[in-house]
Scaffold this motif. Structure first.
Motif, PDB file in Angstrom:
ATOM      1  N   SER A 116       0.828  -1.214   0.000  1.00  0.00           N
ATOM      2  CA  SER A 116       0.000   0.000   0.000  1.00  0.00           C
ATOM      3  C   SER A 116       0.861   1.262   0.000  1.00  0.00           C
ATOM      4  N   ILE A 117       1.952   1.244   0.756  1.00  0.00           N
ATOM      5  CA  ILE A 117       2.859   2.400   0.768  1.00  0.00           C
ATOM      6  C   ILE A 117       3.428   2.625  -0.631  1.00  0.00           C
ATOM      7  N   TYR A 118       3.824   1.556  -1.286  1.00  0.00           N
ATOM      8  CA  TYR A 118       4.343   1.666  -2.653  1.00  0.00           C
ATOM      9  C   TYR A 118       3.268   2.205  -3.593  1.00  0.00           C
ATOM     10  N   ILE A 119       2.051   1.737  -3.461  1.00  0.00           N
ATOM     11  CA  ILE A 119       0.958   2.188  -4.322  1.00  0.00           C
ATOM     12  C   ILE A 119       0.675   3.671  -4.099  1.00  0.00           C
ATOM     13  N   VAL A 120       0.677   4.109  -2.844  1.00  0.00           N
ATOM     14  CA  VAL A 120       0.474   5.536  -2.560  1.00  0.00           C
ATOM     15  C   VAL A 120       1.589   6.351  -3.214  1.00  0.00           C
ATOM     16  N   TYR A 121       2.817   5.874  -3.133  1.00  0.00           N
ATOM     17  CA  TYR A 121       3.936   6.559  -3.787  1.00  0.00           C
ATOM     18  C   TYR A 121       3.683   6.663  -5.291  1.00  0.00           C
ATOM     19  N   MET A 122       3.237   5.578  -5.899  1.00  0.00           N
ATOM     20  CA  MET A 122       2.973   5.586  -7.340  1.00  0.00           C
ATOM     21  C   MET A 122       1.820   6.518  -7.691  1.00  0.00           C
ATOM     22  N   LEU A 123       0.810   6.575  -6.835  1.00  0.00           N
ATOM     23  CA  LEU A 123      -0.311   7.485  -7.074  1.00  0.00           C
ATOM     24  C   LEU A 123       0.121   8.947  -6.980  1.00  0.00           C
ATOM     25  N   LEU A 124       1.064   9.240  -6.093  1.00  0.00           N
ATOM     26  CA  LEU A 124       1.524  10.614  -5.900  1.00  0.00           C
ATOM     27  C   LEU A 124       2.620  11.016  -6.884  1.00  0.00           C
ATOM     28  N   SER A 125       3.228  10.042  -7.550  1.00  0.00           N
ATOM     29  CA  SER A 125       4.302  10.361  -8.497  1.00  0.00           C
ATOM     30  C   SER A 125       3.701  10.883  -9.806  1.00  0.00           C
ATOM     31  N   PRO A 126       4.479  11.652 -10.542  1.00  0.00           N
ATOM     32  CA  PRO A 126       3.969  12.192 -11.802  1.00  0.00           C
ATOM     33  C   PRO A 126       3.982  11.167 -12.942  1.00  0.00           C
ATOM     34  N   TYR A 127       4.490   9.984 -12.679  1.00  0.00           N
ATOM     35  CA  TYR A 127       4.613   8.966 -13.711  1.00  0.00           C
ATOM     36  C   TYR A 127       3.319   8.200 -13.890  1.00  0.00           C
ATOM     37  N   SER A 128       3.093   7.741 -15.097  1.00  0.00           N
ATOM     38  CA  SER A 128       1.889   6.970 -15.402  1.00  0.00           C
ATOM     39  C   SER A 128       2.316   5.569 -15.824  1.00  0.00           C
ATOM     40  N   PRO A 130       2.064   1.317 -15.572  1.00  0.00           N
ATOM     41  CA  PRO A 130       1.050   0.288 -15.311  1.00  0.00           C
ATOM     42  C   PRO A 130       1.303  -0.381 -13.967  1.00  0.00           C
ATOM     43  N   CYS A 131       0.250  -0.858 -13.371  1.00  0.00           N
ATOM     44  CA  CYS A 131       0.352  -1.562 -12.101  1.00  0.00           C
ATOM     45  C   CYS A 131       1.023  -2.911 -12.337  1.00  0.00           C
ATOM     46  N   THR A 132       1.944  -3.289 -11.474  1.00  0.00           N
ATOM     47  CA  THR A 132       2.623  -4.586 -11.588  1.00  0.00           C
ATOM     48  C   THR A 132       1.847  -5.644 -10.805  1.00  0.00           C
ATOM     49  N   CYS A 133       0.559  -5.509 -10.850  1.00  0.00           N
ATOM     50  CA  CYS A 133      -0.322  -6.371 -10.075  1.00  0.00           C
ATOM     51  C   CYS A 133      -0.301  -7.796 -10.599  1.00  0.00           C
ATOM     52  N   ALA A 134      -0.850  -8.679  -9.810  1.00  0.00           N
ATOM     53  CA  ALA A 134      -0.846 -10.093 -10.144  1.00  0.00           C
ATOM     54  C   ALA A 134      -1.977 -10.465 -11.098  1.00  0.00           C
ATOM     55  N   GLY A 135      -1.659 -11.269 -12.089  1.00  0.00           N
ATOM     56  CA  GLY A 135      -2.603 -11.925 -12.968  1.00  0.00           C
ATOM     57  C   GLY A 135      -3.856 -11.173 -13.365  1.00  0.00           C
ATOM     58  N   LEU A 136      -4.983 -11.549 -12.767  1.00  0.00           N
ATOM     59  CA  LEU A 136      -6.281 -10.973 -13.120  1.00  0.00           C
ATOM     60  C   LEU A 136      -6.349  -9.483 -12.829  1.00  0.00           C
ATOM     61  N   ALA A 137      -5.532  -9.010 -11.910  1.00  0.00           N
ATOM     62  CA  ALA A 137      -5.577  -7.608 -11.502  1.00  0.00           C
ATOM     63  C   ALA A 137      -4.729  -6.714 -12.405  1.00  0.00           C
ATOM     64  N   GLN A 145      -6.184  -0.789  -6.880  1.00  0.00           N
ATOM     65  CA  GLN A 145      -5.277  -1.714  -6.195  1.00  0.00           C
ATOM     66  C   GLN A 145      -5.100  -1.296  -4.746  1.00  0.00           C
ATOM     67  N   LEU A 146      -5.054   0.016  -4.493  1.00  0.00           N
ATOM     68  CA  LEU A 146      -4.952   0.515  -3.122  1.00  0.00           C
ATOM     69  C   LEU A 146      -6.197   0.133  -2.321  1.00  0.00           C
ATOM     70  N   VAL A 147      -7.363   0.257  -2.925  1.00  0.00           N
ATOM     71  CA  VAL A 147      -8.610  -0.129  -2.251  1.00  0.00           C
ATOM     72  C   VAL A 147      -8.567  -1.614  -1.891  1.00  0.00           C
ATOM     73  N   ILE A 148      -8.142  -2.440  -2.826  1.00  0.00           N
ATOM     74  CA  ILE A 148      -8.054  -3.890  -2.572  1.00  0.00           C
ATOM     75  C   ILE A 148      -7.079  -4.166  -1.431  1.00  0.00           C
ATOM     76  N   ASN A 149      -5.929  -3.497  -1.435  1.00  0.00           N
ATOM     77  CA  ASN A 149      -4.947  -3.709  -0.367  1.00  0.00           C
ATOM     78  C   ASN A 149      -5.483  -3.265   0.981  1.00  0.00           C
ATOM     79  N   ILE A 150      -6.212  -2.166   1.016  1.00  0.00           N
ATOM     80  CA  ILE A 150      -6.783  -1.709   2.287  1.00  0.00           C
ATOM     81  C   ILE A 150      -7.796  -2.724   2.798  1.00  0.00           C
ATOM     82  N   ILE A 151      -8.589  -3.285   1.914  1.00  0.00           N
ATOM     83  CA  ILE A 151      -9.546  -4.330   2.316  1.00  0.00           C
ATOM     84  C   ILE A 151      -8.802  -5.545   2.867  1.00  0.00           C
ATOM     85  N   LEU A 152      -7.721  -5.942   2.206  1.00  0.00           N
ATOM     86  CA  LEU A 152      -6.932  -7.080   2.687  1.00  0.00           C
ATOM     87  C   LEU A 152      -6.272  -6.769   4.027  1.00  0.00           C
ATOM     88  N   MET A 153      -5.827  -5.530   4.208  1.00  0.00           N
ATOM     89  CA  MET A 153      -5.259  -5.133   5.499  1.00  0.00           C
ATOM     90  C   MET A 153      -6.316  -5.181   6.598  1.00  0.00           C
TER      91      MET A 153
END
Length: 172
Positions: A116-128, A130-137, A145-153
């Protein structure tokens, strides 16, 4: 005037935070069922992450090398093995016994928190990137992806809270 949805969300938050609410609302049998369902969900997600990171290993390295984080670029090869190794270790802890299961749920919480910390960093960065998420995601946005991670947390946190009320009936 509050809507029923808002009141239900307040009740949910109260259930998650308040320890007394857990005991009042869930019987011992229901606590055990919910606890094991949370454990099964964590096993499924971690197993999925493990398999997808190993199957798409080269793609995972390539995507990390595109990251704006210097450490991610420099250590992509090591991280590409550390993530599946962490998942395998956590899965092992979740399977062994009652005591190690607590550590596995805690480690899941830490792992999803780190993601989640990494995802927040990516959301705040100026770069666009793709998410390095797993398979279906793969096709989802960083925000989802951040929402999913918060639910898992939250699931892992609930598992830790419930674990204290689960009797240790296993022998190891």
């Amino acid at each position: 005037m509050k809507t029923p949805l808002v009141m239900d969300m307040k009740t949910m938050v109260h259930l998650i935070v308040s320890e007394n609410a857990w005991r009042d609302r869930l019987s011992r049998k229901n606590s055990l069922i919910v606890y094991y369902l949370i454990t099964v969900a964590l096993v499924a997600v971690l197993g999925f992450i493990l398999a997808s990171k190993l199957i798409e290993h080269e793609k995972f390295i390539f995507q990390m090398e595109l990251s704006p984080m210097p450490l991610m670029k420099d250590y992509a090869e090591y991280i590409s093995w550390a993530v599946p190794a962490s998942c395998l270790l956590i899965l092992s802890l979740l399977f062994v016994n009652h005591v190690t299961r607590w550590w596995g749920v805690l480690a899941s919480l830490v792992l999803f928190g780190t993601f989640s910390i990494y995802i927040v960093y990516m959301l705040l960065s100026p770069y666009s990137l793709p998410c390095t998420c797993a398979g279906l995601a793969n096709g989802i946005s960083w925000a989802w992806q951040l929402v999913i991670n918060i639910i898992l947390m939250l699931l892992a946190y609930c598992g830790l809270k419930l674990h204290r009320h689960i009797p240790n009936t296993e022998t190891s």
